[in-house]
Design a protein around this motif. Sequence first.
Motif, PDB file in Angstrom:
ATOM      1  N   ALA A   1      10.059  34.547  36.420  1.00  0.00           N
ATOM      2  CA  ALA A   1      10.671  33.891  37.575  1.00  0.00           C
ATOM      3  C   ALA A   1      10.144  34.492  38.869  1.00  0.00           C
ATOM      4  CB  ALA A   1      12.195  34.025  37.526  1.00  0.00           C
ATOM      5  N   ALA A   2       9.971  33.637  39.857  1.00  0.00           N
ATOM      6  CA  ALA A   2       9.645  34.064  41.218  1.00  0.00           C
ATOM      7  C   ALA A   2      10.618  33.358  42.150  1.00  0.00           C
ATOM      8  CB  ALA A   2       8.203  33.701  41.574  1.00  0.00           C
ATOM      9  N   MET A   3      11.163  34.098  43.108  1.00  0.00           N
ATOM     10  CA  MET A   3      12.188  33.515  43.964  1.00  0.00           C
ATOM     11  C   MET A   3      11.977  33.924  45.409  1.00  0.00           C
ATOM     12  SD  MET A   3      16.325  34.135  43.908  1.00  0.00           S
ATOM     13  CE  MET A   3      16.755  32.802  42.819  1.00  0.00           C
ATOM     14  N   ILE A   4      12.265  33.008  46.322  1.00  0.00           N
ATOM     15  CA  ILE A   4      12.309  33.325  47.744  1.00  0.00           C
ATOM     16  C   ILE A   4      13.783  33.371  48.137  1.00  0.00           C
ATOM     17  CG2 ILE A   4      12.063  30.893  48.410  1.00  0.00           C
ATOM     18  CD1 ILE A   4      10.692  33.913  50.368  1.00  0.00           C
ATOM     19  N   MET A   5      14.159  34.421  48.871  1.00  0.00           N
ATOM     20  CA  MET A   5      15.550  34.614  49.241  1.00  0.00           C
ATOM     21  C   MET A   5      15.668  34.936  50.716  1.00  0.00           C
ATOM     22  SD  MET A   5      16.732  36.999  46.082  1.00  0.00           S
ATOM     23  CE  MET A   5      18.435  36.893  46.602  1.00  0.00           C
ATOM     24  N   GLY A   6      16.811  34.607  51.297  1.00  0.00           N
ATOM     25  CA  GLY A   6      17.034  34.910  52.700  1.00  0.00           C
ATOM     26  C   GLY A   6      18.502  35.132  53.007  1.00  0.00           C
ATOM     27  N   ASN A   7      18.767  35.924  54.045  1.00  0.00           N
ATOM     28  CA  ASN A   7      20.127  36.226  54.477  1.00  0.00           C
ATOM     29  C   ASN A   7      20.129  36.327  55.999  1.00  0.00           C
ATOM     30  OD1 ASN A   7      22.710  37.129  54.915  1.00  0.00           O
ATOM     31  ND2 ASN A   7      22.530  38.972  53.661  1.00  0.00           N
ATOM     32  N   TYR A   8      20.897  35.441  56.651  1.00  0.00           N
ATOM     33  CA  TYR A   8      20.953  35.438  58.120  1.00  0.00           C
ATOM     34  C   TYR A   8      22.343  35.813  58.602  1.00  0.00           C
ATOM     35  CZ  TYR A   8      20.706  33.922  62.968  1.00  0.00           C
ATOM     36  OH  TYR A   8      20.754  33.895  64.342  1.00  0.00           O
ATOM     37  N   GLY A   9      22.417  36.722  59.567  1.00  0.00           N
ATOM     38  CA  GLY A   9      23.683  37.137  60.135  1.00  0.00           C
ATOM     39  C   GLY A   9      24.101  36.219  61.274  1.00  0.00           C
ATOM     40  N   ILE A  10      25.004  35.286  60.995  1.00  0.00           N
ATOM     41  CA  ILE A  10      25.549  34.428  62.046  1.00  0.00           C
ATOM     42  C   ILE A  10      26.378  35.284  62.993  1.00  0.00           C
ATOM     43  CG2 ILE A  10      27.023  32.441  62.542  1.00  0.00           C
ATOM     44  CD1 ILE A  10      26.334  31.409  59.731  1.00  0.00           C
ATOM     45  N   THR A  11      27.220  36.146  62.413  1.00  0.00           N
ATOM     46  CA  THR A  11      27.899  37.227  63.122  1.00  0.00           C
ATOM     47  C   THR A  11      27.828  38.444  62.213  1.00  0.00           C
ATOM     48  OG1 THR A  11      30.123  36.900  62.203  1.00  0.00           O
ATOM     49  CG2 THR A  11      29.500  35.523  64.095  1.00  0.00           C
ATOM     50  N   ASP A  12      28.382  39.575  62.670  1.00  0.00           N
ATOM     51  CA  ASP A  12      28.401  40.765  61.824  1.00  0.00           C
ATOM     52  C   ASP A  12      29.275  40.568  60.589  1.00  0.00           C
ATOM     53  OD1 ASP A  12      26.754  41.969  63.629  1.00  0.00           O
ATOM     54  OD2 ASP A  12      28.299  43.237  64.535  1.00  0.00           O
ATOM     55  N   LYS A  13      30.195  39.610  60.637  1.00  0.00           N
ATOM     56  CA  LYS A  13      31.127  39.393  59.541  1.00  0.00           C
ATOM     57  C   LYS A  13      30.959  38.038  58.869  1.00  0.00           C
ATOM     58  CE  LYS A  13      34.742  42.572  61.057  1.00  0.00           C
ATOM     59  NZ  LYS A  13      36.200  42.751  61.285  1.00  0.00           N
ATOM     60  N   LEU A  14      29.930  37.301  59.249  1.00  0.00           N
ATOM     61  CA  LEU A  14      29.682  35.984  58.655  1.00  0.00           C
ATOM     62  C   LEU A  14      28.186  35.813  58.416  1.00  0.00           C
ATOM     63  CD1 LEU A  14      30.919  33.248  57.788  1.00  0.00           C
ATOM     64  CD2 LEU A  14      30.440  32.437  60.117  1.00  0.00           C
ATOM     65  N   ASN A  15      27.800  35.702  57.145  1.00  0.00           N
ATOM     66  CA  ASN A  15      26.393  35.579  56.765  1.00  0.00           C
ATOM     67  C   ASN A  15      26.137  34.272  56.038  1.00  0.00           C
ATOM     68  OD1 ASN A  15      25.477  39.051  55.946  1.00  0.00           O
ATOM     69  ND2 ASN A  15      26.156  38.132  57.842  1.00  0.00           N
ATOM     70  N   LEU A  16      24.906  33.759  56.193  1.00  0.00           N
ATOM     71  CA  LEU A  16      24.444  32.572  55.479  1.00  0.00           C
ATOM     72  C   LEU A  16      23.254  32.984  54.615  1.00  0.00           C
ATOM     73  CD1 LEU A  16      24.617  29.475  55.061  1.00  0.00           C
ATOM     74  CD2 LEU A  16      22.998  29.245  56.962  1.00  0.00           C
ATOM     75  N   LEU A  17      23.321  32.700  53.313  1.00  0.00           N
ATOM     76  CA  LEU A  17      22.305  33.139  52.370  1.00  0.00           C
ATOM     77  C   LEU A  17      21.756  31.962  51.576  1.00  0.00           C
ATOM     78  CD1 LEU A  17      25.097  35.121  52.062  1.00  0.00           C
ATOM     79  CD2 LEU A  17      23.363  36.611  51.093  1.00  0.00           C
ATOM     80  N   PHE A  18      20.516  32.105  51.103  1.00  0.00           N
ATOM     81  CA  PHE A  18      19.928  31.071  50.251  1.00  0.00           C
ATOM     82  C   PHE A  18      18.986  31.704  49.239  1.00  0.00           C
ATOM     83  CE2 PHE A  18      16.535  31.633  53.307  1.00  0.00           C
ATOM     84  CZ  PHE A  18      15.383  31.463  52.544  1.00  0.00           C
ATOM     85  N   GLY A  19      18.717  30.962  48.160  1.00  0.00           N
ATOM     86  CA  GLY A  19      17.751  31.391  47.159  1.00  0.00           C
ATOM     87  C   GLY A  19      17.165  30.201  46.439  1.00  0.00           C
ATOM     88  N   LEU A  20      15.867  30.241  46.156  1.00  0.00           N
ATOM     89  CA  LEU A  20      15.201  29.152  45.441  1.00  0.00           C
ATOM     90  C   LEU A  20      14.217  29.753  44.446  1.00  0.00           C
ATOM     91  CD1 LEU A  20      14.692  26.134  45.035  1.00  0.00           C
ATOM     92  CD2 LEU A  20      12.961  26.258  46.838  1.00  0.00           C
ATOM     93  N   PRO A  21      14.473  29.612  43.132  1.00  0.00           N
ATOM     94  CA  PRO A  21      13.595  30.202  42.123  1.00  0.00           C
ATOM     95  C   PRO A  21      12.625  29.207  41.491  1.00  0.00           C
ATOM     96  CG  PRO A  21      15.704  29.720  41.131  1.00  0.00           C
ATOM     97  CD  PRO A  21      15.767  29.205  42.560  1.00  0.00           C
ATOM     98  N   TYR A  22      11.483  29.728  41.103  1.00  0.00           N
ATOM     99  CA  TYR A  22      10.512  29.006  40.270  1.00  0.00           C
ATOM    100  C   TYR A  22      10.541  29.687  38.906  1.00  0.00           C
ATOM    101  CZ  TYR A  22       6.120  27.026  38.534  1.00  0.00           C
ATOM    102  OH  TYR A  22       5.166  26.366  37.786  1.00  0.00           O
TER     103      TYR A  22
END
Length: 316
Positions: A74-95
């Motif tokens: 498996a290979a995956m691209i992942m990300g995590n963005y801090g909208i605020t210090d207490k609220l994060n938006l995350l994603f992941g997409l695997p091959y």
Amino acid sequence: MKKNIIKKNKIISIFICLLFFNQAIFAQTDIDGLMMQKNFFCVGPTVGKSSWKNYWEGTFKRDNANLGTVSTAAAMIMGNYGITDKLNLLFGLPYIKTKASAGNLKGQKGLQDLSVFVKWVAKEKMIGKGNLKAILIGGYSTPVSNYSADLLPLSIGLHSKTTMLRLTADYEIGDWFATASGTYNFRNNVTLDRNTYYTTEMHYTNEVKMPDATYFNLRAGYRSSTWIIEAIADKWTTLGGFDITKNNMPFISNKMNATKLGIHIKYDTDFVNGLSFIADASTTVAGRNVGQSTGFSGGVFYILDFSKKQKEEIKK
């Protein structure tokens, strides 16, 4: 001290979960007790491999000469963005790519499911000498390719749209911590490329009702501004389903239970600010209708500071 706390908040911790019989690999950043700072974006790839020879047919442990060893890369691209210090938006997409060392079943490959998570620190409080955080996570995953789920154990996924709700408690004293979480997974029905199928009875339809599932995770260890070293135990339980029948192929609505132990290591470099490396290993110690898999993975991540760019634009 303040610098170390800020640096810890930048850390992203990855855990590779080998949940399903088909050995789909899900790398999750939503499972830990750490948060990304506001306007910081951590992104990077992970690669991993898992394999099994023995599996549980119901509660009976066996092997299958027609399959040999089933492996998944498996290979995956992942990300995590801090909208605020207490609220994060995350994603992941695997091959995902699967194969069997014996028999005539052909391995599958392709993009699997896109996962998106919202992670929120609902409560934070000092208790004794440590800090306790209560974190709520909501997630959703959906297939991004038209792969077939009806080819287990070599399918790359179950092709079920899933909504996830999780409660996490993270307690930290100095550089030592413990994190516990419980998750409920609501799984949508799956459509097959055939009009009949058999479970414990005959079904004259192409729609399969997928049972929901729970997931419990415990992790504890050392967490500094440079290193994370943690031991992990987790349990996936399908709330329904049925056992694989004798000498038969698995089916997507089988009861798939798995208990796993693992270790996660992360190194946050000093020579490049924001660059980190991770490594993971896990093994299945108990299960039902799943493979007794062992897996390894690694990844590289980099943190982009968009707050600096915004300040520079304002000055201009």
